[in-house]
Design a protein around this motif. Structure first.
Motif, PDB file in Angstrom:
ATOM      1  N   GLU A 138      35.202 -87.505  -9.187  1.00 15.12           N
ATOM      2  CA  GLU A 138      35.066 -87.255 -10.613  1.00 15.12           C
ATOM      3  C   GLU A 138      36.189 -86.328 -11.077  1.00 15.12           C
ATOM      4  O   GLU A 138      36.324 -85.207 -10.568  1.00 15.12           O
ATOM      5  CB  GLU A 138      33.715 -86.615 -10.916  1.00 15.12           C
ATOM      6  CG  GLU A 138      33.413 -86.440 -12.396  1.00 15.12           C
ATOM      7  CD  GLU A 138      33.206 -87.758 -13.123  1.00 15.12           C
ATOM      8  OE1 GLU A 138      33.444 -87.793 -14.351  1.00 15.12           O
ATOM      9  OE2 GLU A 138      32.809 -88.748 -12.465  1.00 15.12           O
ATOM     10  N   PRO A 139      37.009 -86.753 -12.031  1.00 17.50           N
ATOM     11  CA  PRO A 139      38.084 -85.875 -12.517  1.00 17.50           C
ATOM     12  C   PRO A 139      37.515 -84.621 -13.182  1.00 17.50           C
ATOM     13  O   PRO A 139      36.435 -84.650 -13.776  1.00 17.50           O
ATOM     14  CB  PRO A 139      38.829 -86.753 -13.532  1.00 17.50           C
ATOM     15  CG  PRO A 139      38.472 -88.154 -13.160  1.00 17.50           C
ATOM     16  CD  PRO A 139      37.069 -88.090 -12.642  1.00 17.50           C
ATOM     17  N   ILE A 140      38.267 -83.530 -13.085  1.00 13.62           N
ATOM     18  CA  ILE A 140      37.850 -82.239 -13.645  1.00 13.62           C
ATOM     19  C   ILE A 140      38.649 -81.985 -14.923  1.00 13.62           C
ATOM     20  O   ILE A 140      39.886 -81.970 -14.885  1.00 13.62           O
ATOM     21  CB  ILE A 140      38.093 -81.106 -12.635  1.00 13.62           C
ATOM     22  CG1 ILE A 140      37.272 -81.362 -11.361  1.00 13.62           C
ATOM     23  CG2 ILE A 140      37.739 -79.752 -13.241  1.00 13.62           C
ATOM     24  CD1 ILE A 140      37.606 -80.418 -10.232  1.00 13.62           C
ATOM     25  N   PRO A 141      37.979 -81.790 -16.058  1.00 11.67           N
ATOM     26  CA  PRO A 141      38.720 -81.575 -17.309  1.00 11.67           C
ATOM     27  C   PRO A 141      39.327 -80.182 -17.380  1.00 11.67           C
ATOM     28  O   PRO A 141      38.754 -79.206 -16.877  1.00 11.67           O
ATOM     29  CB  PRO A 141      37.650 -81.766 -18.391  1.00 11.67           C
ATOM     30  CG  PRO A 141      36.358 -81.472 -17.708  1.00 11.67           C
ATOM     31  CD  PRO A 141      36.528 -81.877 -16.274  1.00 11.67           C
ATOM     32  N   MET A 142      40.494 -80.102 -17.980  1.00  9.31           N
ATOM     33  CA  MET A 142      41.106 -78.814 -18.263  1.00  9.31           C
ATOM     34  C   MET A 142      40.336 -78.159 -19.409  1.00  9.31           C
ATOM     35  O   MET A 142      40.065 -78.821 -20.416  1.00  9.31           O
ATOM     36  CB  MET A 142      42.572 -78.994 -18.640  1.00  9.31           C
ATOM     37  CG  MET A 142      43.330 -77.698 -18.890  1.00  9.31           C
ATOM     38  SD  MET A 142      43.533 -76.697 -17.400  1.00  9.31           S
ATOM     39  CE  MET A 142      44.684 -77.701 -16.452  1.00  9.31           C
ATOM     40  N   PRO A 143      39.949 -76.882 -19.279  1.00 11.56           N
ATOM     41  CA  PRO A 143      39.172 -76.233 -20.343  1.00 11.56           C
ATOM     42  C   PRO A 143      39.894 -76.298 -21.693  1.00 11.56           C
ATOM     43  O   PRO A 143      41.109 -76.158 -21.781  1.00 11.56           O
ATOM     44  CB  PRO A 143      39.051 -74.791 -19.853  1.00 11.56           C
ATOM     45  CG  PRO A 143      39.169 -74.879 -18.364  1.00 11.56           C
ATOM     46  CD  PRO A 143      40.141 -75.994 -18.117  1.00 11.56           C
ATOM     47  N   GLY A 144      39.101 -76.546 -22.741  1.00 12.69           N
ATOM     48  CA  GLY A 144      39.636 -76.529 -24.093  1.00 12.69           C
ATOM     49  C   GLY A 144      40.374 -77.774 -24.509  1.00 12.69           C
ATOM     50  O   GLY A 144      41.030 -77.782 -25.565  1.00 12.69           O
ATOM     51  N   THR A 145      40.296 -78.872 -23.711  1.00 16.43           N
ATOM     52  CA  THR A 145      41.043 -80.083 -24.044  1.00 16.43           C
ATOM     53  C   THR A 145      40.144 -81.249 -24.420  1.00 16.43           C
ATOM     54  O   THR A 145      40.643 -82.366 -24.628  1.00 16.43           O
ATOM     55  CB  THR A 145      41.940 -80.506 -22.870  1.00 16.43           C
ATOM     56  OG1 THR A 145      41.121 -80.871 -21.753  1.00 16.43           O
ATOM     57  CG2 THR A 145      42.884 -79.383 -22.472  1.00 16.43           C
ATOM     58  N   ASP A 146      38.846 -81.027 -24.470  1.00 16.96           N
ATOM     59  CA  ASP A 146      37.888 -82.078 -24.837  1.00 16.96           C
ATOM     60  C   ASP A 146      38.026 -83.293 -23.921  1.00 16.96           C
ATOM     61  O   ASP A 146      37.866 -84.438 -24.349  1.00 16.96           O
ATOM     62  CB  ASP A 146      38.093 -82.480 -26.301  1.00 16.96           C
ATOM     63  CG  ASP A 146      36.921 -83.269 -26.866  1.00 16.96           C
ATOM     64  OD1 ASP A 146      35.788 -83.092 -26.365  1.00 16.96           O
ATOM     65  OD2 ASP A 146      37.138 -84.071 -27.788  1.00 16.96           O
ATOM     66  N   GLY A 147      38.362 -83.040 -22.647  1.00 15.51           N
ATOM     67  CA  GLY A 147      38.480 -84.110 -21.667  1.00 15.51           C
ATOM     68  C   GLY A 147      39.721 -84.957 -21.781  1.00 15.51           C
ATOM     69  O   GLY A 147      39.850 -85.973 -21.079  1.00 15.51           O
TER      70      GLY A 147
END
Length: 279
Positions: free
Chosen positions: A165-174
Motif C-alpha cells: 500500500e503506497p504511503i501518502p506524503m502529509p498535506g498532499t491529499d494523496g
C-alpha cells in the motif's frame, strides 16, 4: 494498486536520417540519460552470464555520486546466471519492468514478473534464468553494504509493488505517494529503493537539498524537474543521476501519473575519509 505498465528499453539503433540533438547531459551536479540513449551500441556484458546485455545507468565516480551502481539488464530466452554477483560485499535490489523469469534466492524459487522486487543481501546465494521466448528486463541496483557493529544484516526477501500500500506524503491529499519496500525504521538497511508516484499537477514544492545520492528512473508519465539551477523535461524511460546536495524539485505534467524508481543511501554516519586521520 492496479497493474501498471513500466517503460523498458528495447535497444535498436537510430537511423542516419535522425537528428543528433537529444536531451542527454552531464553536469557537476546531475546527469540526464534519456531513453533515446539506450541503444544497442552502448550495452555492456558480464562474466558468467548467458544471453544477456545491460545498460549501465550509473556507477561510482569520484567527486560525483559514489555509493551505488544501477543497471537495466535484458535477458533473452535462456538468459541468466548461476554466478550473478562476484563481490561478496555487494548488496542488491532487483526490480522487474518487463517480462518474466525465475529467481532462486537463498534456496527459494520465485516467479518474477513486472513489479516484482527482490532484496539481495551481501554474500547471498542466488541464480536467475529466463526460460521464456520473450525477453525479460529488470533494474539491478548494487551497493557496498555498510555493516554496523551490533546490527544484524537484513535478510533476503521478495515482494511485488502490487502487494504494498503506497504511503501518502502529509498535506498532499494523496496526490504524492511513496511505495516503500523497506520499513524506514529498520536501521539494518543502508539503502532504500522506492517508487514515487505523483498525480497530474502534484509538485515537490521546495528544492530538496540533502546528503542522499539518487538514481531516478522514470517508469511512467512525464514531468518538469528542477535539478540544481536548471528545469529539465523528463518522461518515461529517462534516468536522472544526482550527486549529494543537488537541489531538486518537480511538477508532474500529466495527463497521467508520473512515477519513478528511486535509489537513495540512508541510515549511516557520514564517512569522514582522510579527515578522520589525525596526527
Amino acid at each position: 494498486m492496479a497493474n501498471t505498465k513500466y517503460y523498458a528499453p528495447t535497444g535498436g539503433h537510430p537511423a542516419q536520417t535522425e537528428l543528433l540533438t537529444d536531451r542527454a547531459m552531464f553536469t557537476e551536479a546531475y546527469a540526464i540519460i534519456p531513453k533515446g540513449v539506450m541503444r544497442d551500441i552502448v550495452t555492456s556484458h558480464l562474466p558468467f552470464w548467458d544471453n544477456m546485455r545491460m545498460w549501465v545507468l550509473s556507477r561510482p565516480l569520484s567527486g560525483f555520486a559514489e555509493t551505488f551502481s544501477q543497471y537495466i539488464v535484458e535477458l533473452a530466452e535462456g538468459g541468466g546466471s548461476d554466478r550473478p554477483e562476484q563481490d561478496p560485499n555487494a548488496e542488491g535490489v532487483v526490480f522487474v519492468v518487463d517480462g518474466e523469469f525465475t529467481l532462486t534466492l537463498e534456496g527459494t524459487t520465485h516467479a518474477m514478473r513486472p513489479g516484482s522486487y527482490a532484496y539481495i543481501p551481501p554474500a547471498a546465494t542466488w541464480t536467475l534464468r529466463n526460460s521464456n521466448a520473450a525477453p525479460a528486463r529488470f533494474h539491478w541496483v548494487r551497493k557496498y553494504y555498510q555493516a554496523v557493529d551490533g546490527l544484524a544484516r537484513p535478510e533476503a526477501f521478495v515482494t511485488n509493488e502490487q502487494d504494498i500500500e503506497p504511503i501518502p506524503m502529509p498535506g498532499t491529499d494523496g496526490k504524492w505517494v511513496t511505495t516503500r519496500f523497506v520499513d524506514m525504521s529498520d536501521m539494518r538497511h543502508d539503502m532504500h529503493v522506492n517508487i514515487v508516484t505523483f498525480e497530474p499537477g502534484a509538485v515537490i514544492p521546495f528544492a530538496e537539498t540533502h546528503v542522499m545520492e539518487h538514481g531516478l528512473y522514470v517508469l511512467e508519465g512525464k514531468a518538469v524537474y528542477r535539478l540544481n539551477q536548471d528545469w529539465v523535461e523528463v518522461e518515461a524511460g529517462d534516468y536522472m543521476w544526482l550527486r549529494a546536495f543537488c537541489p531538486q524539485a518537480c511538477y508532474s505534467g500529466g495527463p497521467g501519473k508520473f512515477r519513478y524508481l528511486l535509489y537513495k543511501d540512508v541510515n549511516r554516519h557520514m564517512d569522514l575519509g582522510k579527515y578522520n586521520h589525525r596526527g
